[in-house]
Design a protein around this motif. Sequence first.
Motif, PDB file in Angstrom:
ATOM      1  N   SER A 186      -1.936   1.280  -6.737  1.00 54.49           N
ATOM      2  CA  SER A 186      -3.189   1.182  -5.835  1.00 54.49           C
ATOM      3  C   SER A 186      -2.701   1.270  -4.620  1.00 54.49           C
ATOM      4  O   SER A 186      -1.921  -0.352  -3.967  1.00 54.49           O
ATOM      5  CB  SER A 186      -4.126  -0.302  -6.290  1.00 54.49           C
ATOM      6  OG  SER A 186      -4.570  -0.056  -7.356  1.00 54.49           O
ATOM      7  N   LEU A 187      -3.058   1.833  -3.540  1.00 57.48           N
ATOM      8  CA  LEU A 187      -2.574   1.408  -1.953  1.00 57.48           C
ATOM      9  C   LEU A 187      -4.455   1.788  -1.678  1.00 57.48           C
ATOM     10  O   LEU A 187      -4.301   2.826  -0.946  1.00 57.48           O
ATOM     11  CB  LEU A 187      -2.124   2.359  -1.713  1.00 57.48           C
ATOM     12  CG  LEU A 187      -0.997   2.250  -0.730  1.00 57.48           C
ATOM     13  CD1 LEU A 187      -0.167   0.912  -0.311  1.00 57.48           C
ATOM     14  CD2 LEU A 187       0.001   3.275  -0.142  1.00 57.48           C
ATOM     15  N   ASP A 188      -4.570   1.291  -0.887  1.00 54.73           N
ATOM     16  CA  ASP A 188      -5.680   0.599   0.176  1.00 54.73           C
ATOM     17  C   ASP A 188      -5.707   1.620   1.559  1.00 54.73           C
ATOM     18  O   ASP A 188      -6.453   1.592   2.179  1.00 54.73           O
ATOM     19  CB  ASP A 188      -6.676  -0.072   0.138  1.00 54.73           C
ATOM     20  CG  ASP A 188      -7.447  -0.251  -1.554  1.00 54.73           C
ATOM     21  OD1 ASP A 188      -7.667   0.150  -1.975  1.00 54.73           O
ATOM     22  OD2 ASP A 188      -7.167  -1.664  -1.645  1.00 54.73           O
ATOM     23  N   THR A 189      -4.265   0.487   2.027  1.00 53.55           N
ATOM     24  CA  THR A 189      -4.212   1.222   3.516  1.00 53.55           C
ATOM     25  C   THR A 189      -2.513   1.030   3.905  1.00 53.55           C
ATOM     26  O   THR A 189      -1.550   0.426   2.816  1.00 53.55           O
ATOM     27  CB  THR A 189      -4.683  -0.057   3.875  1.00 53.55           C
ATOM     28  OG1 THR A 189      -4.485  -0.471   5.385  1.00 53.55           O
ATOM     29  CG2 THR A 189      -4.086  -1.809   3.395  1.00 53.55           C
ATOM     30  N   LEU A 190      -2.347   1.427   4.713  1.00 53.41           N
ATOM     31  CA  LEU A 190      -1.416   0.956   5.261  1.00 53.41           C
ATOM     32  C   LEU A 190      -0.552  -0.140   6.539  1.00 53.41           C
ATOM     33  O   LEU A 190       0.558   0.000   7.036  1.00 53.41           O
ATOM     34  CB  LEU A 190      -0.383   2.612   5.446  1.00 53.41           C
ATOM     35  CG  LEU A 190       0.017   4.172   4.572  1.00 53.41           C
ATOM     36  CD1 LEU A 190      -0.357   4.889   5.527  1.00 53.41           C
ATOM     37  CD2 LEU A 190       0.648   3.823   3.747  1.00 53.41           C
ATOM     38  N   ASN A 191      -1.648  -0.081   6.358  1.00 55.23           N
ATOM     39  CA  ASN A 191      -1.511  -1.329   7.171  1.00 55.23           C
ATOM     40  C   ASN A 191      -1.438  -2.829   7.299  1.00 55.23           C
ATOM     41  O   ASN A 191      -3.118  -3.848   6.406  1.00 55.23           O
ATOM     42  CB  ASN A 191      -2.907  -1.225   8.344  1.00 55.23           C
ATOM     43  CG  ASN A 191      -3.245  -2.189   9.818  1.00 55.23           C
ATOM     44  OD1 ASN A 191      -3.013  -3.472   9.595  1.00 55.23           O
ATOM     45  ND2 ASN A 191      -3.622  -2.064  10.974  1.00 55.23           N
ATOM     46  N   PRO A 192      -0.491  -4.039   7.725  1.00 56.69           N
ATOM     47  CA  PRO A 192      -0.280  -5.036   7.097  1.00 56.69           C
ATOM     48  C   PRO A 192      -1.041  -5.596   7.001  1.00 56.69           C
ATOM     49  O   PRO A 192      -1.490  -6.481   6.126  1.00 56.69           O
ATOM     50  CB  PRO A 192       0.873  -4.994   7.806  1.00 56.69           C
ATOM     51  CG  PRO A 192       1.469  -4.131   8.430  1.00 56.69           C
ATOM     52  CD  PRO A 192       0.757  -3.136   8.321  1.00 56.69           C
ATOM     53  N   ARG A 193      -2.084  -6.309   8.133  1.00 57.45           N
ATOM     54  CA  ARG A 193      -3.022  -6.654   8.682  1.00 57.45           C
ATOM     55  C   ARG A 193      -3.515  -6.582   7.825  1.00 57.45           C
ATOM     56  O   ARG A 193      -5.034  -7.635   7.262  1.00 57.45           O
ATOM     57  CB  ARG A 193      -3.830  -6.363  10.198  1.00 57.45           C
ATOM     58  CG  ARG A 193      -4.544  -7.656  10.090  1.00 57.45           C
ATOM     59  CD  ARG A 193      -4.741  -7.331  11.769  1.00 57.45           C
ATOM     60  NE  ARG A 193      -6.060  -6.134  11.837  1.00 57.45           N
ATOM     61  CZ  ARG A 193      -7.008  -5.379  11.963  1.00 57.45           C
ATOM     62  NH1 ARG A 193      -7.903  -6.413  11.085  1.00 57.45           N
ATOM     63  NH2 ARG A 193      -7.150  -4.266  11.978  1.00 57.45           N
ATOM     64  N   ILE A 194      -4.525  -5.127   7.550  1.00 53.77           N
ATOM     65  CA  ILE A 194      -5.455  -4.895   6.307  1.00 53.77           C
ATOM     66  C   ILE A 194      -5.465  -5.224   4.814  1.00 53.77           C
ATOM     67  O   ILE A 194      -6.494  -5.625   4.268  1.00 53.77           O
ATOM     68  CB  ILE A 194      -6.026  -3.375   6.737  1.00 53.77           C
ATOM     69  CG1 ILE A 194      -6.570  -3.038   8.093  1.00 53.77           C
ATOM     70  CG2 ILE A 194      -6.895  -2.830   6.492  1.00 53.77           C
ATOM     71  CD1 ILE A 194      -6.808  -1.390   8.813  1.00 53.77           C
ATOM     72  N   TYR A 195      -4.221  -4.743   4.826  1.00 54.43           N
ATOM     73  CA  TYR A 195      -3.518  -5.152   3.472  1.00 54.43           C
ATOM     74  C   TYR A 195      -3.896  -6.439   2.546  1.00 54.43           C
ATOM     75  O   TYR A 195      -3.919  -6.483   1.930  1.00 54.43           O
ATOM     76  CB  TYR A 195      -2.144  -4.810   3.056  1.00 54.43           C
ATOM     77  CG  TYR A 195      -1.348  -4.564   1.607  1.00 54.43           C
ATOM     78  CD1 TYR A 195      -1.760  -4.172   1.029  1.00 54.43           C
ATOM     79  CD2 TYR A 195      -0.975  -5.795   1.609  1.00 54.43           C
ATOM     80  CE1 TYR A 195      -1.257  -4.346  -0.673  1.00 54.43           C
ATOM     81  CE2 TYR A 195      -0.116  -6.167   0.504  1.00 54.43           C
ATOM     82  CZ  TYR A 195      -0.524  -5.392  -0.466  1.00 54.43           C
ATOM     83  OH  TYR A 195       0.576  -5.276  -1.664  1.00 54.43           O
ATOM     84  N   SER A 196      -3.219  -7.699   3.895  1.00 53.00           N
ATOM     85  CA  SER A 196      -4.057  -8.907   3.702  1.00 53.00           C
ATOM     86  C   SER A 196      -5.068  -9.090   3.875  1.00 53.00           C
ATOM     87  O   SER A 196      -5.159  -9.383   3.269  1.00 53.00           O
ATOM     88  CB  SER A 196      -3.061  -9.509   4.857  1.00 53.00           C
ATOM     89  OG  SER A 196      -2.905 -10.798   4.779  1.00 53.00           O
ATOM     90  N   GLU A 197      -5.710  -7.990   4.321  1.00 54.44           N
ATOM     91  CA  GLU A 197      -6.877  -9.071   4.724  1.00 54.44           C
ATOM     92  C   GLU A 197      -7.742  -8.028   3.041  1.00 54.44           C
ATOM     93  O   GLU A 197      -8.672  -9.039   2.081  1.00 54.44           O
ATOM     94  CB  GLU A 197      -8.073  -7.638   5.519  1.00 54.44           C
ATOM     95  CG  GLU A 197      -8.072  -9.310   7.005  1.00 54.44           C
ATOM     96  CD  GLU A 197      -8.750  -7.951   7.762  1.00 54.44           C
ATOM     97  OE1 GLU A 197      -8.385  -8.238   8.532  1.00 54.44           O
ATOM     98  OE2 GLU A 197      -9.530  -7.093   7.878  1.00 54.44           O
ATOM     99  N   ILE A 198      -7.371  -7.385   2.804  1.00 54.12           N
ATOM    100  CA  ILE A 198      -8.101  -6.688   1.459  1.00 54.12           C
ATOM    101  C   ILE A 198      -7.417  -7.070   0.162  1.00 54.12           C
ATOM    102  O   ILE A 198      -8.239  -7.618  -1.320  1.00 54.12           O
ATOM    103  CB  ILE A 198      -7.498  -5.241   1.368  1.00 54.12           C
ATOM    104  CG1 ILE A 198      -8.487  -4.228   2.476  1.00 54.12           C
ATOM    105  CG2 ILE A 198      -8.131  -4.648  -0.265  1.00 54.12           C
ATOM    106  CD1 ILE A 198      -8.302  -2.801   2.110  1.00 54.12           C
ATOM    107  N   THR A 199      -5.939  -8.257  -0.074  1.00 51.57           N
ATOM    108  CA  THR A 199      -5.563  -7.961  -1.520  1.00 51.57           C
ATOM    109  C   THR A 199      -4.887  -9.008  -1.660  1.00 51.57           C
ATOM    110  O   THR A 199      -4.504 -10.019  -2.515  1.00 51.57           O
ATOM    111  CB  THR A 199      -4.212  -6.785  -1.740  1.00 51.57           C
ATOM    112  OG1 THR A 199      -3.012  -7.012  -0.601  1.00 51.57           O
ATOM    113  CG2 THR A 199      -4.191  -5.686  -1.185  1.00 51.57           C
ATOM    114  N   GLY A 200      -4.382 -10.087   0.192  1.00 52.10           N
ATOM    115  CA  GLY A 200      -4.427 -11.782   0.002  1.00 52.10           C
ATOM    116  C   GLY A 200      -2.791 -11.404  -0.013  1.00 52.10           C
ATOM    117  O   GLY A 200      -2.417 -12.398   0.289  1.00 52.10           O
ATOM    118  N   GLY A 201      -2.060 -10.186  -0.075  1.00 46.96           N
ATOM    119  CA  GLY A 201      -0.786  -9.721   0.114  1.00 46.96           C
ATOM    120  C   GLY A 201      -0.272 -10.101   1.236  1.00 46.96           C
ATOM    121  O   GLY A 201      -0.786  -9.659   2.483  1.00 46.96           O
TER     122      GLY A 201
END
Length: 301
Positions: free
Chosen positions: A114-129
């Motif tokens: 699963s990889l919805d984004t390459l952008n750390p900020r958006i990754y954090s918003e989507i996954t909490g990671g």
Amino acid sequence: MTLVDPFGRKVTGLRIAITSRCNMRCIYCHHEGETSPGEEMSKETVVQVVKAGADLGIKSVKFTGGEPLMRSDLEDILNELPGHLSLSLTTNGTLLAGRASSLAEAGLDRLNVSLDTLNPRIYSEITGGTKKDLDRVMEGIRSARDAGLTPIKLNMVVLRENQDEVDELIEFAKEEGAILQLIELLDLEGIGLGGDLLNIEKDLERRSDRIVTRHMHRRRKYFLDGAEVEVVRPIDNTEFCANCTRLRVTSDGKLKPCLLRNDNLVEIGSADFEETKLLLREATARRKPYFLKSSLLKNDG
Ligand code: SAM
């Protein structure tokens, strides 16, 4: 021997959630249709249901979760499965780097990350990671490729938040030798975060050198500039359901004919091998396309 449902659909694949535990908190997660999962299936139950399925013509198995890599006995499970089966896994990739080679050695053939984004900020918003988690996913993808777990598919759920990144993800997938899967958001809770996959697909159609339709779910694959993009669009899609070849197994050991329904489950309980085969037949008999073509309605009873 094969499993064929009342609508003439052959069942050739199992999608097995081996745990409901997960180390990520994706905002859109459908939890594979599980509402309040009970106790996790034992290794023995997982192995038995796969072997029983294999006796009835199952050819491929996909392990999911929760996060399947939360289970430390996944390699033990894989080691006990018949060699002719095609074995794959869908993972968030954060725990993959340290496991890719042991999974390959145990018989895993390929995987989806699963990889919805390459952008750390958006990754954090989507996954909490965190960015560190995203870096681990990248490392996991490389380890999987080095271990020969190919073709790797990257699963991108298309949201308003990440839809502008589709081209970047296509380029990334191409560089990594991976296939990008664009997945329509199943918006069970009406969170209204879905992106415009229809227009994205129209654009892919215009830009593609070649388009292929897979049998499974009638999914379309687009080939463009050396990249491969598959589109998974289940909502209101009667073709998707008419060509579904899968039976699901929940993390707490129930056969689940459809992601979107919970009124037709079949409990495995303490069934032995032969009983499990009967239960697989029962669950197959309960299969009904969620989005049903009117030409199939005569079979609806
Ligand atoms: N944790 C694993 C993972 O991330 O792949 C396995 C479980 S996850 C539920 C399996 C796949 O379902 C992921 O690729 C995820 O993006 C997708 N998924 C989850 N919720 C979804 C939704 N509401 N609509 C569409 N796809 C979804």
